[in-house]
Structure formats: structure tokens, C-alpha cells
Design a protein around this motif. Structure first.
Motif, PDB file in Angstrom:
ATOM      1  N   THR A 197      34.723  35.765  44.017  1.00  0.00           N
ATOM      2  CA  THR A 197      33.380  36.336  43.973  1.00  0.00           C
ATOM      3  C   THR A 197      33.423  37.748  43.401  1.00  0.00           C
ATOM      4  OG1 THR A 197      31.606  37.184  45.408  1.00  0.00           O
ATOM      5  CG2 THR A 197      33.764  36.948  46.378  1.00  0.00           C
ATOM      6  N   PRO A 198      32.372  38.208  42.721  1.00  0.00           N
ATOM      7  CA  PRO A 198      32.392  39.557  42.135  1.00  0.00           C
ATOM      8  C   PRO A 198      32.533  40.674  43.151  1.00  0.00           C
ATOM      9  CG  PRO A 198      30.616  38.225  41.202  1.00  0.00           C
ATOM     10  CD  PRO A 198      31.180  37.443  42.339  1.00  0.00           C
ATOM     11  N   PHE A 199      32.272  40.385  44.421  1.00  0.00           N
ATOM     12  CA  PHE A 199      32.268  41.435  45.426  1.00  0.00           C
ATOM     13  C   PHE A 199      33.655  41.826  45.924  1.00  0.00           C
ATOM     14  CE2 PHE A 199      27.963  39.456  46.426  1.00  0.00           C
ATOM     15  CZ  PHE A 199      27.275  40.412  45.701  1.00  0.00           C
ATOM     16  N   TYR A 200      34.703  41.147  45.498  1.00  0.00           N
ATOM     17  CA  TYR A 200      36.022  41.409  46.082  1.00  0.00           C
ATOM     18  C   TYR A 200      36.716  42.624  45.455  1.00  0.00           C
ATOM     19  CZ  TYR A 200      37.887  39.352  41.833  1.00  0.00           C
ATOM     20  OH  TYR A 200      38.165  39.101  40.526  1.00  0.00           O
ATOM     21  N   LEU A 201      36.179  43.186  44.371  1.00  0.00           N
ATOM     22  CA  LEU A 201      36.853  44.263  43.642  1.00  0.00           C
ATOM     23  C   LEU A 201      37.249  45.449  44.532  1.00  0.00           C
ATOM     24  CD1 LEU A 201      37.856  45.842  41.193  1.00  0.00           C
ATOM     25  CD2 LEU A 201      35.478  46.380  40.635  1.00  0.00           C
ATOM     26  N   PRO A 202      36.339  46.036  45.329  1.00  0.00           N
ATOM     27  CA  PRO A 202      36.760  47.181  46.151  1.00  0.00           C
ATOM     28  C   PRO A 202      37.844  46.824  47.170  1.00  0.00           C
ATOM     29  CG  PRO A 202      34.368  47.044  46.021  1.00  0.00           C
ATOM     30  CD  PRO A 202      34.901  45.763  45.463  1.00  0.00           C
ATOM     31  N   LEU A 203      37.766  45.633  47.751  1.00  0.00           N
ATOM     32  CA  LEU A 203      38.758  45.238  48.749  1.00  0.00           C
ATOM     33  C   LEU A 203      40.142  45.105  48.122  1.00  0.00           C
ATOM     34  CD1 LEU A 203      39.098  44.457  51.748  1.00  0.00           C
ATOM     35  CD2 LEU A 203      38.811  42.075  51.057  1.00  0.00           C
ATOM     36  N   LEU A 204      40.223  44.436  46.987  1.00  0.00           N
ATOM     37  CA  LEU A 204      41.516  44.284  46.323  1.00  0.00           C
ATOM     38  C   LEU A 204      42.020  45.620  45.776  1.00  0.00           C
ATOM     39  CD1 LEU A 204      41.233  40.880  44.440  1.00  0.00           C
ATOM     40  CD2 LEU A 204      42.324  41.385  46.613  1.00  0.00           C
TER      41      LEU A 204
END
Length: 206
Positions: A19-26
């Protein structure tokens, strides 16, 4: 199940997983793996990752789902360019809230830079979406590439192995978005380049 249905199902699974929302977590995980922030207590790192998950994945996902249900749209209908502005605004506001909380808690500068970079990606995609439907899935994974390349220069480590892995996933994800007819090849490539550039700029100059 026919081969064509298997390919479509695989494309749906890949799109759902990345999902596009995972960027900050990764991006935060990269910090905790390859920088001096790996020395932080595990309890503090868990708290940060939980906070990032709540504001960049869980909250936007729930609010966008509720908005879609309220409108009576299917996920495919919501993906239409003219209907994506509210989901973009929801994610941007969620990221802004997280950035404010991190600033208030005086978290390390690099952590805030990751969130600001992801926010830049969302804002850029929202603006471009007014005229052209760009792939936010690819912008997110492009952002991960940008963050990895910048961190490798700042902290002097070899990024080749994680970079190769990310690029393989990016290829699979881009192909999935095209197979599902959500985006064209230029939209996929454009999203990847926008994500890479915005994240690199955000991390370097924040």
C-alpha cells in the motif's frame, strides 16, 4: 483457476501488500537498521514505529474506507482521478498530525525528515492528480529508493543489496498496477520518479 485469473489475483495481492502508506514506516525501519539510531532502546523504537503506523497507515486507511462507504463507491470507483482528492487530503492531514506530534516530542531530526519527505510525496501526487492520474503505489516505493540512496551517502554504507530487493519489488508492483488497469506505464514510471525525487529532497534539505 485459469492462468489469467491467477495473474490478476497475484497482482491484487501485491497491490494490497505494498500500500502507498507504508513509506514512512519502512523509512523509519531503514533508520533503525543502518544509522546511529539503531542504538536507541528497543522500547523507544517500538513506540516510534507504533506511532508512525497509527498515523500513516491505520488512520488514513480507516478514514478513506469510511469515506468510500459513505459515498457508496467500490475501490475501483474510488480510484478514478477526480475522486482521489479527498483520500489525498486525508493522508496529508494524517501526516501533518504525525509531524506535529514528533516535533512536540522532540524526536531526532532524521525521524521527522522521513515523515516530511513522505508528506512531500503525498502533496506532489495530489497536485499532479489534478491533471494526471499518477501512481501513488509507485511514488511510495520510489520514495523508499530515494531514502535509501540518501542514507547510504550520509552514513557511508553499501545499499546495493536492499536496493536490488526494492527494485525487484518495484518492478512487480508496477507490473501489477498495469495488469489491473489502474495505471499506464508512463503513470507508473512517473510515480516512481516523483517519489524518489521528493523523498531525496525532503531528507536532504529538511
Amino acid at each position: 483457476m485459469t492462468r489469467e485469473k491467477q495473474i490478476i489475483l497475484s497482482a491484487k495481492v501485491i497491490s494490497l501488500l505494498f500500500t502507498p502508506f507504508y513509506l514512512p514506516l519502512l523509512g523509519m525501519l531503514l533508520l533503525f537498521m543502518f544509522t546511529y539510531l539503531s542504538l536507541l532502546p528497543w522500547l523507544y523504537k517500538t513506540m516510534v514505529l507504533t506511532l508512525v503506523y497509527l498515523f500513516t497507515i491505520l488512520l488514513p486507511t480507516i478514514l478513506i474506507h469510511l469515506y468510500r462507504r459513505y459515498q457508496g463507491w467500490s475501490p475501483i470507483q474510488l480510484s478514478a482521478r477526480e475522486r482521489r482528492i479527498i483520500p489525498y487530503l486525508i493522508s496529508i492531514l494524517s501526516y501533518l498530525c504525525l509531524a506535529y506530534i514528533m516535533h512536540h516530542m522532540h524526536m531526532p531530526h532524521l525521524m521527522a525528515a522521513i515523515v516530511v519527505a513522505a508528506l512531500l510525496v503525498q502533496v506532489a501526487c495530489a497536485i499532479i492528480n489534478v491533471w494526471w492520474k499518477i501512481s501513488t503505489h509507485m511514488a511510495a516505493i520510489g520514495g523508499l529508493v530515494g531514502a535509501l540512496l540518501v542514507f547510504s551517502q550520509i552514513f557511508i554504507f553499501n545499499p546495493i543489496y536492499p536496493l536490488c530487493l526494492i527494485l525487484i519489488v518495484a518492478g512487480l508492483l508496477g507490473s501489477s498496477r498495469i495488469i489491473l488497469r489502474q495505471h499506464t506505464l508512463p503513470q507508473v514510471v512517473g510515480g516512481f520518479l516523483i517519489g524518489t525525487l521528493c523523498t531525496a529532497v525532503g531528507v536532504l534539505f529538511y
